[in-house]
Design an enzyme around this catalytic site. Structure first.
Site, mmCIF file in Angstrom:
data_model
loop_
_atom_site.group_PDB
_atom_site.id
_atom_site.type_symbol
_atom_site.label_atom_id
_atom_site.label_comp_id
_atom_site.label_asym_id
_atom_site.label_seq_id
_atom_site.Cartn_x
_atom_site.Cartn_y
_atom_site.Cartn_z
ATOM 1 N N LYS A 49 0.768 -1.375 0.049
ATOM 2 C CA LYS A 49 -0.086 0.055 0.008
ATOM 3 C C LYS A 49 0.868 1.157 -0.008
ATOM 4 O O LYS A 49 0.677 2.301 -0.714
ATOM 5 C CB LYS A 49 -0.867 0.125 1.173
ATOM 6 C CG LYS A 49 -2.052 -0.937 0.906
ATOM 7 C CD LYS A 49 -2.937 -1.176 2.148
ATOM 8 C CE LYS A 49 -4.013 -2.333 2.016
ATOM 9 N NZ LYS A 49 -4.467 -3.109 3.238
ATOM 10 N N GLN A 93 -4.758 -1.989 9.492
ATOM 11 C CA GLN A 93 -4.822 -3.499 8.587
ATOM 12 C C GLN A 93 -5.358 -4.398 9.441
ATOM 13 O O GLN A 93 -4.903 -4.638 10.724
ATOM 14 C CB GLN A 93 -3.008 -3.637 8.601
ATOM 15 C CG GLN A 93 -2.981 -4.862 7.584
ATOM 16 C CD GLN A 93 -3.508 -4.689 6.133
ATOM 17 O OE1 GLN A 93 -3.401 -3.815 5.353
ATOM 18 N NE2 GLN A 93 -4.316 -5.803 5.625
ATOM 19 N N ASP A 118 -11.276 2.611 3.727
ATOM 20 C CA ASP A 118 -11.574 1.120 3.494
ATOM 21 C C ASP A 118 -13.137 0.980 3.479
ATOM 22 O O ASP A 118 -13.516 0.122 3.008
ATOM 23 C CB ASP A 118 -10.957 0.443 4.782
ATOM 24 C CG ASP A 118 -9.828 -0.571 4.293
ATOM 25 O OD1 ASP A 118 -9.521 -0.761 2.989
ATOM 26 O OD2 ASP A 118 -9.144 -0.833 5.293
#
Ligand code: NAP
Length: 282
Positions: A49, A93, A118
């Site tokens: 990322k 994460q 997200d």
């Protein structure tokens, strides 16, 4: 023989588009990535990322915390990032380390929905439900982008989504529904899966079971999208779909690797760009 949907090539094209849009902004978008613990797969995802951000001119800042840091310290960090102006997007994460007292739901709820790149916060989940989204759910949005790129219109088609997780199956079904598909969702208690998958014009499999989808479960000419990421006995990455025989029957198919994975990564960048615009960076 099916046309291979090349997610890797499309992701490269998308990244170039994002890079150009970022360079036209007066202030750089900023993404904070929080990694708790030392899970090797999570480490790889976070590094990727950050690499993607660097390639597109997005500022990224990593917060690597030891597994034992605890819920309270994690929430404090998120609170600080919620208030930092140069940070447009916050990503934690997942999964959080097991064996500690982390509450994933509380963590997701603590992220400012305007920085939730997200799209896991219940506010954004609700926005996805009503089709009024700022942030797209990354994996399903990547699938939609691939369909669009290859001229596959879900309107009026029967789309079967196998898997009903909050991050893939359910939002995938919603995005297809918003595009006027007739959608069936299957899961582990679905009886006679093949009878349903054989009806699919577009079949999306997001389960995590190698060779779950065999050629006899696919209609001639169907579009087959394999979201899953599994390992075969030699450790090679593979999906849910028995690729060789199914690609002989399908009209389009995504490979694993090189299909949904790269597109998921790119959608995070689009969301970070969207967050920057939301925060007035233009
Ligand atoms: P998940 O939370 O484990 O969900 C799996 C789903 O599959 C569940 O809804 C489960 O049903 C269903 N299922 C399990 N066995 C089944 C069976 N025999 N027949 C039909 N359905 C069955 O997984 P996830 O997070 O959605 O991820 C799914 C896969 O996609 C994984 O391989 C993951 O690694 C991959 N993935 C890839 C990307 C990417 O970027 N390419 C991103 C995210 C995930 P129940 O609900 O009844 O348990």
């Amino acid at each position: 023989m099916a046309t291979i949907i090349d997610g890797k090539a499309l992701a490269a094209k998308c990244k170039e588009e994002i890079r150009q849009q970022v360079s036209a902004l007066q202030r750089r978008p900023g993404l904070a990535v929080i990694l708790v613990g030392s899970d090797p797969a999570s480490r790889v995802y976070v590094t990727n990322k950050e690499k993607d951000c660097a390639q597109c001119g997005i500022y990224s800042e990593e917060f690597a915390l030891p597994a034992e840091v605890g819920q309270r310290a994690l929430l404090e960090l998120i609170d600080e990032l919620n208030r930092r102006e140069e940070i447009d997007g916050i990503l934690v994460q997942l999964p959080l380390p097991r064996g500690y007292d982390y509450d994933e739901q509380e963590v997701l709820l603590s992220i400012d929905p305007r920085k939730d790149v997200d799209a896991f916060h219940p506010f954004n989940v609700g926005q996805i439900m009503i089709g009024n989204y700022t942030f797209l759910p990354c994996t399903p949005a990547g699938v939609m982008r691939m369909l669009d790129e290859y001229g596959i219109n879900p309107k009026g088609k029967h789309c079967v989504v196998v898997g009903r997780s909050n991050i893939v199956g359910k939002p995938q079904a919603m995005l297809l529904l918003h595009r006027h598909a007739t959608v069936t969702i299957c899961h582990s208690r679905t009886q006679d899966l093949g009878t349903i998958t054989r009806q699919a014009d577009i079949l999306v499999s997001a389960v995590g079971k190698r060779n779950l989808i065999t050629a006899d479960m696919v209609k001639e000419g169907a579009v087959v999208i394999d979201v899953a990421m599994n390992r075969d006995e030699s450790g090679k990455l593979c999906g849910d779909v028995d690729f060789g025989p199914v690609s002989a029957k399908a009209s389009y198919i995504t490979p694993v690797p090189g299909g949904c994975g790269p597109m998921t990564r790119v959608m995070l960048l689009y969301n970070t760009l969207a967050a920057a615009r939301l925060h007035g960076k233009s």
